[in-house]
Design a protein around this motif. Structure first.
Motif, mmCIF file in Angstrom:
data_model
loop_
_atom_site.group_PDB
_atom_site.id
_atom_site.type_symbol
_atom_site.label_atom_id
_atom_site.label_comp_id
_atom_site.label_asym_id
_atom_site.label_seq_id
_atom_site.Cartn_x
_atom_site.Cartn_y
_atom_site.Cartn_z
ATOM 1 N N ALA A 11 0.830 -1.205 0.000
ATOM 2 C CA ALA A 11 0.000 0.000 0.000
ATOM 3 C C ALA A 11 0.868 1.260 0.000
ATOM 4 O O ALA A 11 0.491 2.277 -0.579
ATOM 5 N N LEU A 12 2.025 1.185 0.619
ATOM 6 C CA LEU A 12 2.944 2.335 0.644
ATOM 7 C C LEU A 12 3.592 2.572 -0.711
ATOM 8 O O LEU A 12 3.935 3.698 -1.050
ATOM 9 N N GLY A 13 3.805 1.494 -1.462
ATOM 10 C CA GLY A 13 4.512 1.632 -2.741
ATOM 11 C C GLY A 13 5.909 2.184 -2.501
ATOM 12 O O GLY A 13 6.632 1.693 -1.638
ATOM 13 N N ASN A 14 6.282 3.215 -3.240
ATOM 14 C CA ASN A 14 7.603 3.839 -3.095
ATOM 15 C C ASN A 14 7.527 5.166 -2.345
ATOM 16 O O ASN A 14 8.353 6.047 -2.562
ATOM 17 N N ALA A 15 6.529 5.308 -1.476
ATOM 18 C CA ALA A 15 6.393 6.538 -0.690
ATOM 19 C C ALA A 15 7.657 6.747 0.147
ATOM 20 O O ALA A 15 8.282 5.781 0.582
#
Length: 174
Positions: free
Chosen positions: A113-117
């Motif tokens: 859900a964070l991905g590449n944040a």
């Protein structure tokens, strides 16, 4: 608790023994506080001048010792705790994300859900760093140590100083 923060700050004491005077949870909380001091965020993910958000997912992570970090100064900024739950994975604005043991079955979904944040992910879930988390806190030989997934850190646009990487017990993706 003050002792734990002082110990974690001293050079050469990153591998803190789990002693009678400090619980494992206290030592891990001290680690998180110090990681917040050393991580560098990209310009677009840089904390504003007042707050660094430490987001928490899980039931009573680290026996409530993370709550003692709320409002502590890190340079000119303050560390602010923000609670989240698995049902709401809107994690934008999290500079650090601690995933508690109660979320072991869901942590990969949370990481996706964070991905590449630009968020530093941390946990004491077994094999956390190996499976894609940023920093995993583990106990070995009665000492709290940490592992780093450098590939994950880089994808998030974060930077950890070489000194920190040198004292990690394992660095994945080097």
């Amino acid at each position: 608790m003050v002792l734990a923060f002082g110990l974690a700050w001293l050079p050469g004491t990153w591998q803190l023994p789990v002693a009678d005077s400090l619980s494992e949870a206290q030592v891990k909380a001290a680690y998180l506080y110090n990681f917040a001091k050393f991580v560098e965020w990209p310009a677009e993910g840089e904390p504003d001048n007042s707050d660094i958000s430490l987001c928490l997912i899980g039931n009573n992570p680290l026996e409530g010792f993370l709550e003692t970090l709320n409002g502590r100064n890190i340079g000119e900024r303050r560390l602010r705790l923000v609670r989240h739950n698995y049902a709401n994975l809107s994690l934008s604005g999290c500079h650090l994300l601690y995933i508690g043991l109660s979320e072991q079955a869901h942590f990969l979904v949370i990481l996706n859900a964070l991905g590449n944040a630009p968020t530093l992910t941390l946990s004491d879930i077994e094999n956390f760093a190996e499976k894609g988390g940023g920093i995993g806190l583990v106990v070995r030989d009665n000492k709290v140590v940490f592992e780093v997934n450098l590939e994950t850190i880089r994808k998030a646009g974060l930077h950890l100083p070489g000194q920190l990487l040198n004292i990690a017990t394992h660095v994945y993706g080097r």
